[in-house]
Design a protein around this motif. Structure first.
Motif, PDB file in Angstrom:
ATOM      1  N   ILE A 257      79.186   1.537  -9.661  1.00 40.41           N
ATOM      2  CA  ILE A 257      78.365   2.744  -9.569  1.00 40.41           C
ATOM      3  C   ILE A 257      77.634   2.919 -10.894  1.00 40.41           C
ATOM      4  N   VAL A 258      76.316   3.042 -10.805  1.00 37.53           N
ATOM      5  CA  VAL A 258      75.489   3.163 -12.000  1.00 37.53           C
ATOM      6  C   VAL A 258      74.977   4.591 -12.103  1.00 37.53           C
ATOM      7  N   GLU A 259      75.261   5.221 -13.212  1.00 36.89           N
ATOM      8  CA  GLU A 259      74.770   6.582 -13.481  1.00 36.89           C
ATOM      9  C   GLU A 259      73.413   6.486 -14.173  1.00 36.89           C
ATOM     10  N   THR A 260      72.526   7.411 -13.838  1.00 34.47           N
ATOM     11  CA  THR A 260      71.189   7.392 -14.438  1.00 34.47           C
ATOM     12  C   THR A 260      71.218   7.953 -15.850  1.00 34.47           C
ATOM     13  N   LYS A 261      70.307   7.454 -16.663  1.00 30.90           N
ATOM     14  CA  LYS A 261      70.160   7.919 -18.043  1.00 30.90           C
ATOM     15  C   LYS A 261      68.815   8.613 -18.151  1.00 30.90           C
ATOM     16  N   ASP A 262      68.749   9.647 -18.939  1.00 33.73           N
ATOM     17  CA  ASP A 262      67.508  10.384 -19.128  1.00 33.73           C
ATOM     18  C   ASP A 262      66.745   9.783 -20.314  1.00 33.73           C
ATOM     19  N   ASP A 263      66.250   8.557 -20.122  1.00 35.33           N
ATOM     20  CA  ASP A 263      65.557   7.871 -21.207  1.00 35.33           C
ATOM     21  C   ASP A 263      64.074   7.615 -20.910  1.00 35.33           C
ATOM     22  N   GLY A 264      63.595   8.122 -19.762  1.00 29.92           N
ATOM     23  CA  GLY A 264      62.173   7.969 -19.425  1.00 29.92           C
ATOM     24  C   GLY A 264      61.804   6.608 -18.866  1.00 29.92           C
ATOM     25  N   LYS A 265      62.777   5.737 -18.662  1.00 30.95           N
ATOM     26  CA  LYS A 265      62.501   4.396 -18.157  1.00 30.95           C
ATOM     27  C   LYS A 265      62.955   4.264 -16.711  1.00 30.95           C
ATOM     28  N   VAL A 266      62.254   3.422 -15.956  1.00 31.24           N
ATOM     29  CA  VAL A 266      62.611   3.154 -14.569  1.00 31.24           C
ATOM     30  C   VAL A 266      63.971   2.462 -14.556  1.00 31.24           C
ATOM     31  N   ASP A 267      64.867   2.999 -13.736  1.00 29.24           N
ATOM     32  CA  ASP A 267      66.195   2.420 -13.635  1.00 29.24           C
ATOM     33  C   ASP A 267      66.822   2.843 -12.314  1.00 29.24           C
ATOM     34  N   LEU A 268      67.946   2.260 -11.998  1.00 27.96           N
ATOM     35  CA  LEU A 268      68.678   2.558 -10.779  1.00 27.96           C
ATOM     36  C   LEU A 268      68.982   4.054 -10.694  1.00 27.96           C
ATOM     37  N   GLY A 269      68.695   4.646  -9.539  1.00 30.87           N
ATOM     38  CA  GLY A 269      68.952   6.056  -9.320  1.00 30.87           C
ATOM     39  C   GLY A 269      67.797   6.975  -9.658  1.00 30.87           C
ATOM     40  N   LYS A 270      66.778   6.457 -10.313  1.00 30.71           N
ATOM     41  CA  LYS A 270      65.623   7.283 -10.678  1.00 30.71           C
ATOM     42  C   LYS A 270      64.549   7.203  -9.606  1.00 30.71           C
ATOM     43  N   THR A 271      63.700   8.214  -9.612  1.00 31.10           N
ATOM     44  CA  THR A 271      62.573   8.254  -8.700  1.00 31.10           C
ATOM     45  C   THR A 271      61.310   7.975  -9.506  1.00 31.10           C
ATOM     46  N   VAL A 272      60.435   7.153  -8.931  1.00 30.69           N
ATOM     47  CA  VAL A 272      59.186   6.811  -9.619  1.00 30.69           C
ATOM     48  C   VAL A 272      57.992   7.143  -8.731  1.00 30.69           C
ATOM     49  N   VAL A 273      56.921   7.529  -9.388  1.00 31.55           N
ATOM     50  CA  VAL A 273      55.656   7.737  -8.692  1.00 31.55           C
ATOM     51  C   VAL A 273      54.763   6.578  -9.127  1.00 31.55           C
ATOM     52  N   LEU A 274      54.255   5.833  -8.140  1.00 29.97           N
ATOM     53  CA  LEU A 274      53.471   4.632  -8.411  1.00 29.97           C
ATOM     54  C   LEU A 274      52.070   4.745  -7.840  1.00 29.97           C
ATOM     55  N   LYS A 275      51.133   4.097  -8.533  1.00 31.81           N
ATOM     56  CA  LYS A 275      49.764   3.980  -8.039  1.00 31.81           C
ATOM     57  C   LYS A 275      49.471   2.487  -7.943  1.00 31.81           C
ATOM     58  N   PHE A 276      49.145   2.041  -6.739  1.00 33.31           N
ATOM     59  CA  PHE A 276      48.841   0.631  -6.514  1.00 33.31           C
ATOM     60  C   PHE A 276      47.378   0.388  -6.846  1.00 33.31           C
ATOM     61  N   ASP A 277      47.075  -0.790  -7.380  1.00 35.35           N
ATOM     62  CA  ASP A 277      45.717  -1.066  -7.871  1.00 35.35           C
ATOM     63  C   ASP A 277      44.641  -1.015  -6.795  1.00 35.35           C
ATOM     64  N   ASP A 278      44.998  -1.208  -5.549  1.00 35.61           N
ATOM     65  CA  ASP A 278      44.001  -1.221  -4.476  1.00 35.61           C
ATOM     66  C   ASP A 278      43.899   0.119  -3.750  1.00 35.61           C
ATOM     67  N   ASP A 279      44.494   1.162  -4.320  1.00 42.59           N
ATOM     68  CA  ASP A 279      44.571   2.441  -3.626  1.00 42.59           C
ATOM     69  C   ASP A 279      44.544   3.569  -4.653  1.00 42.59           C
ATOM     70  N   GLU A 280      43.927   4.666  -4.320  1.00 40.10           N
ATOM     71  CA  GLU A 280      43.893   5.818  -5.216  1.00 40.10           C
ATOM     72  C   GLU A 280      45.081   6.754  -4.988  1.00 40.10           C
ATOM     73  N   ASP A 281      45.755   6.615  -3.847  1.00 46.71           N
ATOM     74  CA  ASP A 281      46.908   7.458  -3.556  1.00 46.71           C
ATOM     75  C   ASP A 281      48.120   7.006  -4.372  1.00 46.71           C
ATOM     76  N   THR A 282      49.044   7.948  -4.570  1.00 47.92           N
ATOM     77  CA  THR A 282      50.302   7.605  -5.230  1.00 47.92           C
ATOM     78  C   THR A 282      51.413   7.606  -4.191  1.00 47.92           C
ATOM     79  N   GLU A 283      52.452   6.844  -4.488  1.00 51.88           N
ATOM     80  CA  GLU A 283      53.618   6.791  -3.612  1.00 51.88           C
ATOM     81  C   GLU A 283      54.865   6.982  -4.460  1.00 51.88           C
ATOM     82  N   GLU A 284      55.861   7.650  -3.866  1.00 52.76           N
ATOM     83  CA  GLU A 284      57.095   7.952  -4.575  1.00 52.76           C
ATOM     84  C   GLU A 284      58.241   7.150  -3.969  1.00 52.76           C
ATOM     85  N   TYR A 285      59.030   6.526  -4.831  1.00 56.78           N
ATOM     86  CA  TYR A 285      60.162   5.728  -4.397  1.00 56.78           C
ATOM     87  C   TYR A 285      61.375   6.021  -5.271  1.00 56.78           C
ATOM     88  N   LYS A 286      62.542   5.913  -4.666  1.00 55.93           N
ATOM     89  CA  LYS A 286      63.782   5.981  -5.429  1.00 55.93           C
ATOM     90  C   LYS A 286      64.259   4.550  -5.616  1.00 55.93           C
TER      91      LYS A 286
END
Length: 143
Positions: free
Chosen positions: A64-93
């Protein structure tokens, strides 16, 4: 050497809940099996046992991996991404391999996309090497 699968605490809890659900339904399954045997059906119903063993092994060999509040993408964190071929953003855990479910917005840290963005900060653009070809993605936000 034992290989442990990395997993979020939420993913671990989901497996525990599934095992509890299977155990709760066991008495009903036993009655069905007894009735079938009484009618001469001696085949075994192994789905319950196999599912319980499989899930039990997942729990046994999980880190079990606990998340760290270090501002970096890691297991358990949610990220908002923008793909180069699209102006929309998508959110993933970002989750472990066994928890991945794209339809639910969960991607594995071991997927091509997950590998490309792991340990990176917001504002970083990464190239993803996918089977269908390369593409770029920018990390808009790490939550």
């Amino acid at each position: 050497m034992v290989y442990f699968q990395k997993m979020t605490p939420e993913g671990y809890k989901q497996i525990e809940d599934e095992i509890a659900r299977l155990k709760k339904g066991r008495p009903r399954r036993i009655k069905i099996l007894q009735a079938a045997r009484a009618l001469g059906d001696l085949s075994e119903n192994t789905k319950y046992t196999e599912a319980k063993r499989y899930l039990g092994k997942q729990l046994k060999y999980t880190e079990i991996v606990e998340t760290k509040d270090d501002g970096k993408v890691d297991l358990g964190k949610t990220v908002v991404l923008k793909f180069d071929d699209d102006e929309d953003t998508e959110e993933y855990k970002i989750v472990g391999r066994m928890e991945a479910d794209l339809a639910d917005g969960k991607i594995s840290f071991g997927s091509p996309l997950g590998q490309a963005i792991m340990k990176k900060e917001a504002g970083t653009t990464s190239t993803v090497g996918a089977p269908a070809g390369e593409y770029k993605v920018t990390i808009v936000e790490v939550k």
